[in-house]
Motif scaffolding. Structure first.
Motif, PDB file in Angstrom:
ATOM      1  N   PHE A  40      21.413 -31.695 -73.485  1.00 37.24           N
ATOM      2  CA  PHE A  40      21.654 -33.049 -73.988  1.00 37.24           C
ATOM      3  C   PHE A  40      22.966 -33.604 -73.471  1.00 37.24           C
ATOM      4  O   PHE A  40      23.046 -34.763 -73.038  1.00 37.24           O
ATOM      5  N   LEU A  41      24.014 -32.792 -73.500  1.00 30.72           N
ATOM      6  CA  LEU A  41      25.328 -33.261 -73.047  1.00 30.72           C
ATOM      7  C   LEU A  41      25.318 -33.596 -71.557  1.00 30.72           C
ATOM      8  O   LEU A  41      25.910 -34.592 -71.141  1.00 30.72           O
ATOM      9  N   ALA A  42      24.642 -32.783 -70.766  1.00 31.64           N
ATOM     10  CA  ALA A  42      24.554 -33.058 -69.330  1.00 31.64           C
ATOM     11  C   ALA A  42      23.832 -34.375 -69.078  1.00 31.64           C
ATOM     12  O   ALA A  42      24.228 -35.165 -68.214  1.00 31.64           O
ATOM     13  N   GLU A  65      26.400 -27.105 -59.829  1.00 31.86           N
ATOM     14  CA  GLU A  65      27.148 -26.235 -60.736  1.00 31.86           C
ATOM     15  C   GLU A  65      26.234 -25.249 -61.451  1.00 31.86           C
ATOM     16  O   GLU A  65      26.554 -24.075 -61.585  1.00 31.86           O
ATOM     17  N   GLU A  66      25.110 -25.729 -61.914  1.00 33.46           N
ATOM     18  CA  GLU A  66      24.187 -24.865 -62.651  1.00 33.46           C
ATOM     19  C   GLU A  66      23.560 -23.827 -61.719  1.00 33.46           C
ATOM     20  O   GLU A  66      23.397 -22.669 -62.098  1.00 33.46           O
ATOM     21  N   ALA A  67      23.247 -24.214 -60.492  1.00 33.46           N
ATOM     22  CA  ALA A  67      22.670 -23.276 -59.528  1.00 33.46           C
ATOM     23  C   ALA A  67      23.706 -22.222 -59.123  1.00 33.46           C
ATOM     24  O   ALA A  67      23.376 -21.049 -58.972  1.00 33.46           O
ATOM     25  N   ASN A  74      25.102 -20.834 -71.356  1.00 33.26           N
ATOM     26  CA  ASN A  74      26.289 -19.979 -71.347  1.00 33.26           C
ATOM     27  C   ASN A  74      27.578 -20.774 -71.522  1.00 33.26           C
ATOM     28  O   ASN A  74      28.658 -20.240 -71.354  1.00 33.26           O
ATOM     29  N   GLY A  75      27.445 -22.063 -71.851  1.00 37.36           N
ATOM     30  CA  GLY A  75      28.614 -22.877 -72.127  1.00 37.36           C
ATOM     31  C   GLY A  75      29.261 -23.521 -70.925  1.00 37.36           C
ATOM     32  O   GLY A  75      30.257 -24.229 -71.062  1.00 37.36           O
ATOM     33  N   ASN A  76      28.710 -23.328 -69.724  1.00 35.48           N
ATOM     34  CA  ASN A  76      29.340 -23.904 -68.537  1.00 35.48           C
ATOM     35  C   ASN A  76      29.159 -25.422 -68.440  1.00 35.48           C
ATOM     36  O   ASN A  76      29.969 -26.098 -67.820  1.00 35.48           O
ATOM     37  N   LEU A  77      28.094 -25.945 -69.029  1.00 33.87           N
ATOM     38  CA  LEU A  77      27.896 -27.403 -69.017  1.00 33.87           C
ATOM     39  C   LEU A  77      28.620 -27.965 -70.235  1.00 33.87           C
ATOM     40  O   LEU A  77      28.066 -28.089 -71.319  1.00 33.87           O
ATOM     41  N   ASN A  78      29.883 -28.309 -70.003  1.00 33.40           N
ATOM     42  CA  ASN A  78      30.734 -28.735 -71.110  1.00 33.40           C
ATOM     43  C   ASN A  78      31.599 -29.919 -70.708  1.00 33.40           C
ATOM     44  O   ASN A  78      31.611 -30.323 -69.536  1.00 33.40           O
TER      45      ASN A  78
END
Length: 153
Positions: A40-42, A65-67, A74-78
């Protein structure tokens, strides 16, 4: 998701090059966020990037970034990543931050997701070409065949 990342690299980019940039077709992206809060945040961040004419560049950056990370949830999309990407893309970071922190597109993302569910979407990637459903990480050649058939008809 991994399938969306694969679709983005192997199908989405070539479709945009061969058909969208040449004016043969129009690609409309709709949000379908079902993988949790990061998803949702992305989506909200990408919508904020659209305000500055950077939707596709931002979309591509999120997928890179996700790839690179290769893991979900894992919290990387922040927020920190989203602001960094905005800066990397030369956006007005203050305006982007106001949009994102203010939740300008929160309801739109939720509405897009509900609309997709109502249309029977239950997985990603899901693509419709003039109403014809192409479900999953369908190979580029299959998309090309459908699009060329429609364009020639």
């Amino acid at each position: 998701c991994p399938f969306c990342a694969r679709f983005h690299e192997l199908v989405g980019k070539p479709l945009r090059e061969e058909y969208v940039k040449t004016g043969k077709v129009r690609m409309i992206f709709r949000n379908f966020q079902f993988l949790g809060p990061e998803s949702f945040l992305a989506a909200e961040a990408a919508e904020c990037a659209k305000d500055q004419g950077k939707f596709w560049a931002y979309h591509d950056a999120i997928y890179r970034e996700e790839a690179r990370d290769g893991a979900e949830h894992n919290g990387n999309l922040n927020r920190s990543l989203f602001l960094r990407l905005a800066g990397d893309l030369g956006m007005d970071v203050a305006a982007f931050t106001d949009c994102f922190d203010g939740g300008k597109y929160r309801e739109q993302v939720k509405e897009d997701t509900v609309a997709a569910q109502s249309a029977g979407v239950n997985s990603t990637p899901m693509t419709f070409v003039n109403g014809e459903e192409l479900k999953g990480a369908v190979p580029y050649d299959q998309f090309k065949a459908v699009i060329d058939r429609i364009l020639s008809g």
